[in-house]
Design a protein around this motif. Structure first.
Motif, PDB file in Angstrom:
ATOM      1  N   SER A 160     -57.866   2.315   9.187  1.00  0.00           N
ATOM      2  CA  SER A 160     -57.083   2.366   7.953  1.00  0.00           C
ATOM      3  C   SER A 160     -56.765   0.939   7.515  1.00  0.00           C
ATOM      4  N   ALA A 170     -59.465   7.986   7.796  1.00  0.00           N
ATOM      5  CA  ALA A 170     -59.285   7.195   9.022  1.00  0.00           C
ATOM      6  C   ALA A 170     -58.915   8.079  10.209  1.00  0.00           C
ATOM      7  N   ARG A 335     -56.355   9.523   0.665  1.00  0.00           N
ATOM      8  CA  ARG A 335     -55.949   8.997   1.955  1.00  0.00           C
ATOM      9  C   ARG A 335     -55.843  10.140   2.965  1.00  0.00           C
ATOM     10  N   SER A 337     -55.672  10.703   7.433  1.00  0.00           N
ATOM     11  CA  SER A 337     -55.726  10.178   8.800  1.00  0.00           C
ATOM     12  C   SER A 337     -55.882  11.349   9.751  1.00  0.00           C
TER      13      SER A 337
END
Length: 348
Positions: A160, A170, A335, A337
């Motif tokens: 990231s 990520a 985004r 994760s």
């Protein structure tokens, strides 16, 4: 029995569109339209053209098609290393997603070197890709500038970045470091070492080291020592040969957190060679949950994440970005994760 010689090739050089047109008895323009599935070409004519193409082994000039149509059908991926099974798994998931959409994945490697990433990106952009996927983290100003000028969707994966270019998919690498240190501390280990594959370009190792340091501090343990090596060395070789340096710098080491499972496998071999027992004397934790680690003796404790799923998510982001472009909309930065999990086995 008489020997049968193989048939002579029809062409001494690669066949061209003009060759296809001549054999099929149509114009070169008709061949071009048939390849584009233009409605002005009848099904029978297109079938004949495709049959000739298959017979001659003709490969259309993708670059020329990209210039005329603005589409190349290519998505470029630049991975940090070709020796890591994790990146291959990510590529597999990405390729499966892109193939369903009629897109082709091309892969280049940076070898954990900033200048190699620049070179790979330059070579890729000459082929007019429709998107670029590259490992997040640290990039040169030239790479950032080239991607901005390319005006195509960009996805950074695995790490990231502090300043994302566009989209990010990520892995919680800091969380991985915390999990590893937590496991070692729970097993009574106090003197920890974090092994990485490159000390300059590799943000992933640094993130995991931060996570391990945070957990060690929380538990009142000494700060882990980070040791990194050159990215050009294979992970197993690096792990096997770094053990001597590790024991010199941290003679009391009793817990090792490795960049990936390959490094961990090499570390276990190196420790044995120097008379250290795993896990009795030194506990070892890998990263990636590669299948080989499950069959070691001792079986490798590791931090796992779903690498193919990461590739699938990257592909979904790209397809969404392409859809936004076709609708003359601006794709919002994405985004994500992915979480990690401890896979507890015998090595730690």
């Amino acid at each position: 029995m008489a020997r049968l010689d193989p048939p002579a090739p029809k062409f001494k050089v690669a066949p061209t569109m003009a060759d296809v047109a001549r054999v099929a008895g149509v114009s070169a323009m008709t061949v071009s339209r048939a390849l584009r599935e233009d409605g002005s070409v009848s099904k029978a004519t297109r079938a004949r053209v495709l049959e000739v193409i298959d017979d001659l082994g003709y490969v259309p000039d993708q670059a020329a098609g990209a210039l005329s149509s603005g589409r190349s059908g290519l998505v470029g991926m630049i991975a940090p290393s070709f020796t890591s099974a994790m990146h291959g798994q990510v590529a597999r998931g990405l390729n499966a997603t892109l193939t369903k959409a009629g897109l082709q994945l091309f892969i280049g490697f940076a070898d954990f070197q900033e200048e190699r990433e620049e070179q790979a990106l330059e070579a890729l952009l000459r082929r007019r890709p429709e998107a670029v996927v590259l490992s997040g983290g640290r990039h040169t100003a030239k790479v950032t500038r080239m991607l901005a000028n390319a005006a195509v969707p960009v996805v950074e994966f695995f790490c990231s970045p502090e300043a994302p270019m566009q989209h990010v998919v990520a892995v919680d690498l800091r969380g991985a470091g915390r999990l590893a240190a937590e496991r070692l501390a729970a097993r009574g280990r106090r003197s920890l070492v974090v092994l990485g594959e490159s000390d300059g370009f590799d943000v992933a190792t640094q993130e995991r080291a931060r996570g391990a340091c945070d957990e060690a501090a929380r538990r009142g343990l000494p700060e882990p020592t980070m040791i990194c090596g050159a990215g050009a060395v294979t992970p197993i070789d690096f792990g096997a040969h770094v053990v001597a340096e590790m024991l010199t710098r941290r003679p009391d080491v009793d817990g090792v957190i490795c960049f990936n499972d390959g490094v961990a496998i090499g570390v276990i071999a190196g420790l044995r060679r120097l008379g250290r027992r795993v896990p009795d004397d030194v506990a070892v934790i890998g990263f990636g949950d590669h299948e080989v680690g499950r069959h070691l003796d001792p079986a490798l404790t590791t931090i796992g994440f779903n690498a193919p799923a990461l590739g699938v998510e990257v592909g979904k982001v790209l397809l969404s970005a392409f859809e936004a472009v076709r609708g003359s909309e601006e794709a919002k930065p994405y985004r994500l994760s992915l979480g990690v999990e401890l896979v507890g086995r015998d090595s730690a």
